[in-house]
Write an enzyme that holds these catalytic residues in place. Structure first.
Site, PDB file in Angstrom:
ATOM      1  N   ASP A  13      25.159  43.930  27.636  1.00  0.00           N
ATOM      2  CA  ASP A  13      24.327  44.259  28.802  1.00  0.00           C
ATOM      3  C   ASP A  13      24.213  45.769  29.017  1.00  0.00           C
ATOM      4  O   ASP A  13      23.976  46.226  30.130  1.00  0.00           O
ATOM      5  CB  ASP A  13      24.873  43.603  30.088  1.00  0.00           C
ATOM      6  CG  ASP A  13      25.100  42.122  29.931  1.00  0.00           C
ATOM      7  OD1 ASP A  13      24.164  41.437  29.494  1.00  0.00           O
ATOM      8  OD2 ASP A  13      26.215  41.649  30.231  1.00  0.00           O
ATOM      9  N   LYS A  16      20.481  47.642  25.350  1.00  0.00           N
ATOM     10  CA  LYS A  16      20.033  47.768  23.960  1.00  0.00           C
ATOM     11  C   LYS A  16      18.550  47.454  23.811  1.00  0.00           C
ATOM     12  O   LYS A  16      17.851  48.090  23.025  1.00  0.00           O
ATOM     13  CB  LYS A  16      20.864  46.842  23.066  1.00  0.00           C
ATOM     14  CG  LYS A  16      22.341  47.186  23.014  1.00  0.00           C
ATOM     15  CD  LYS A  16      23.126  46.229  22.133  1.00  0.00           C
ATOM     16  CE  LYS A  16      23.212  44.838  22.708  1.00  0.00           C
ATOM     17  NZ  LYS A  16      23.954  44.761  23.986  1.00  0.00           N
ATOM     18  N   GLY A  40      20.482  38.182  25.858  1.00  0.00           N
ATOM     19  CA  GLY A  40      19.184  38.429  26.477  1.00  0.00           C
ATOM     20  C   GLY A  40      18.877  39.903  26.511  1.00  0.00           C
ATOM     21  O   GLY A  40      19.684  40.703  27.003  1.00  0.00           O
ATOM     22  N   HIS A  41      17.743  40.304  25.946  1.00  0.00           N
ATOM     23  CA  HIS A  41      17.323  41.699  25.968  1.00  0.00           C
ATOM     24  C   HIS A  41      16.126  41.845  26.903  1.00  0.00           C
ATOM     25  O   HIS A  41      15.084  41.229  26.697  1.00  0.00           O
ATOM     26  CB  HIS A  41      16.978  42.191  24.561  1.00  0.00           C
ATOM     27  CG  HIS A  41      18.186  42.419  23.706  1.00  0.00           C
ATOM     28  ND1 HIS A  41      18.125  42.748  22.371  1.00  0.00           N
ATOM     29  CD2 HIS A  41      19.503  42.371  23.998  1.00  0.00           C
ATOM     30  CE1 HIS A  41      19.344  42.892  21.885  1.00  0.00           C
ATOM     31  NE2 HIS A  41      20.198  42.663  22.860  1.00  0.00           N
ATOM     32  N   GLN A 225      25.041  41.268  22.396  1.00  0.00           N
ATOM     33  CA  GLN A 225      26.344  41.442  23.051  1.00  0.00           C
ATOM     34  C   GLN A 225      26.873  42.880  22.847  1.00  0.00           C
ATOM     35  O   GLN A 225      26.087  43.800  22.682  1.00  0.00           O
ATOM     36  CB  GLN A 225      27.352  40.385  22.577  1.00  0.00           C
ATOM     37  CG  GLN A 225      27.055  38.983  23.045  1.00  0.00           C
ATOM     38  CD  GLN A 225      26.304  38.149  22.031  1.00  0.00           C
ATOM     39  OE1 GLN A 225      26.332  38.374  20.839  1.00  0.00           O
ATOM     40  NE2 GLN A 225      25.595  37.149  22.509  1.00  0.00           N
TER      41      GLN A 225
END
Length: 430
Positions: A13, A16, A40-41, A225
């Site tokens: 988080d 990225k 999740g990005h 991650q």
């Protein structure tokens, strides 16, 4: 040829997705090399927010996007994501490639993930419940199914029937006197529908990536991650089931380490963590509440609240070392605008009074050693010129850089792509 690995240096988080999006217009391809739809990005386009879970965020700019062999894929979730992107007017057909060696997340993986986590009781790891861990378990046990197996229906059907027998035996063991059961024919018919949609995207991605490298193309390797969720180097057992560090890009994409030019470590200007596990600088006071509210610290995949704390330089220094980071990007620094005083953990005080700058294997019975720095207490959201940053912020950035042992190449002052400062002479993709 330029190959850059973008890796999180904390517990994920870090931001990225934004950095991948920022650099994508200079890249020819973006490669995801590990994890599954447990990540999740989040990327901002103008006033629109896009969240990708499996597909590399480079797809949002029409860049060749590749899911490497190290990724585990839930085909239903992947198809949903493809359809969502199409609904947003984003081209997928000519830009997405999926490794034929990527392992499948099957229905039993989700079931066993839920069962095992519930059985841990108070010792829950805090998984997303997406079946990622059990999928990697089967991969290591050499009893998994790969997406390339779907291309041969007869073979897939035969393999499926054998595996379902074993999984039903396990299900009976976990859930005594239960009527639940996996039915091979139902799963086969379901996956027949998936392969009709996914077949055009499947190929030998290791060969594709290496051909691009041979042609001198610029490639971003996108991790999911963060470093301390790495299976080997993270805060075990509160980790994910794959290698999140930069070294994982080579095995998860099928490229040699000599092809990598840069490793860009993504660093949040404070620290957050989702789920269970040690967190030395976690805050339980009004400062923690302020970080969570100002940073909108809620998981992009699960929506869970993120635990928040001061910046941990010991943690990030070790991440820089493990990943061989050539520079770092400092993210969400504008979130700190309302703090009059900031704290940085520069060491850990052990129970015997000793101060250490490394991470103990057992992360308990010690306290962070902090140094305090003045905040800037003014709005910095959206600043794009380094010279316009307040002097206190510059000092904070410089101190982080010195403590973690890496130069700063990018500063993010907001969620949008344009809220960024790229610092010379660290010329990424030069």
């Amino acid at each position: 040829m330029t190959c850059i690995i973008i890796v999180g240096t904390q517990w994920g988080d870090e931001g990225k997705g934004k950095i991948v999006d920022l650099l994508t217009n200079k890249a020819d391809a973006v490669v995801r090399y590990q994890g599954g739809n447990n990540a999740g990005h989040t990327v901002m386009f103008g006033n629109k927010k896009f969240v990708t879970h499996l597909i590399p965020s480079g797809i949002l700019q029409g860049t060749t996007s590749i899911l490497g062999n190290g990724v585990v894929i839930n085909p239903s979730e992947l198809i949903n994501e493809i359809n969502e992107l199409k609904g947003m007017g984003i081209s997928v057909e000519k830009n997405l490639f999926i490794s034929n060696q990527s392992h499948l997340v099957m229905p039993w993986h989700l079931k066993f993930d839920s069962i095992k986590e519930n059985q841990r009781g108070k010792k829950k790891i805090g998984t997303t419940g997406r079946g990622i861990g059990p999928a990697y378990e089967d991969k290591v046990r050499r009893s998994g199914l790969r997406i390339g197996d779907l291309l041969d229906k007869k073979r897939f059907h035969s393999m499926l029937k054998e595996i379902v027998i074993e999984k039903n035996q396990l299900l009976e063991l976990y859930l005594e006197n239960s009527d639940e059961n996996f039915v091979a024919e139902e799963i086969f018919l379901e996956f027949e529908k998936y392969i009709k949609i996914l077949k055009p995207f499947i190929c030998d991605t290791a060969n594709l990536i290496n051909n691009l490298i041979d042609k001198g193309k610029k490639i971003i390797f996108e991790g999911a991650q963060g470093t301390f969720l790495d299976l080997d180097h993270g805060t075990y057992p509160y980790v994910t089931s794959s290698n999140t560090i930069a070294g994982g890009a080579c095995t998860g994409a099928g490229v040699g380490p000599t092809h990598i030019k840069e490793v860009l470590g993504i660093v949040k200007a404070y620290t957050t963590r989702v789920g269970s596990g040690p967190f030395p600088t976690e805050l339980f006071d009004e400062n923690g509440v302020l970080l969570q509210s100002e940073g909108k610290e809620f998981g992009a995949t699960t929506g869970r609240s993120r635990r928040c704390g001061w910046f941990d330089a010991v943690l990030v220094k070790n991440a820089v070392l493990i990943n061989g980071a050539t520079s770092i990007a400092i993210m969400k620094i504008d979130v700190l605008d309302k703090f009059e005083t900031l704290r940085i953990a520069k060491g850990y005080k052990l129970k015997n009074g000793e101060i250490c700058q490394t991470i103990p294997q057992i992360m308990e019975n010690f306290t962070p050693v902090y140094e305090e720095m003045p905040g800037w207490n003014c709005k910095t959201l959206g600043i794009t010129n380094y010279e316009e940053l307040p002097s206190e912020m510059k000092a904070y950035i410089d101190r982080i850089s010195k403590l973690v042992g890496a130069p700063v190449s990018i500063i993010s002052t907001g969620p949008k792509r344009e809220h960024s400062i790229i610092i010379e002479p660290n010329k990424l993709f030069s």
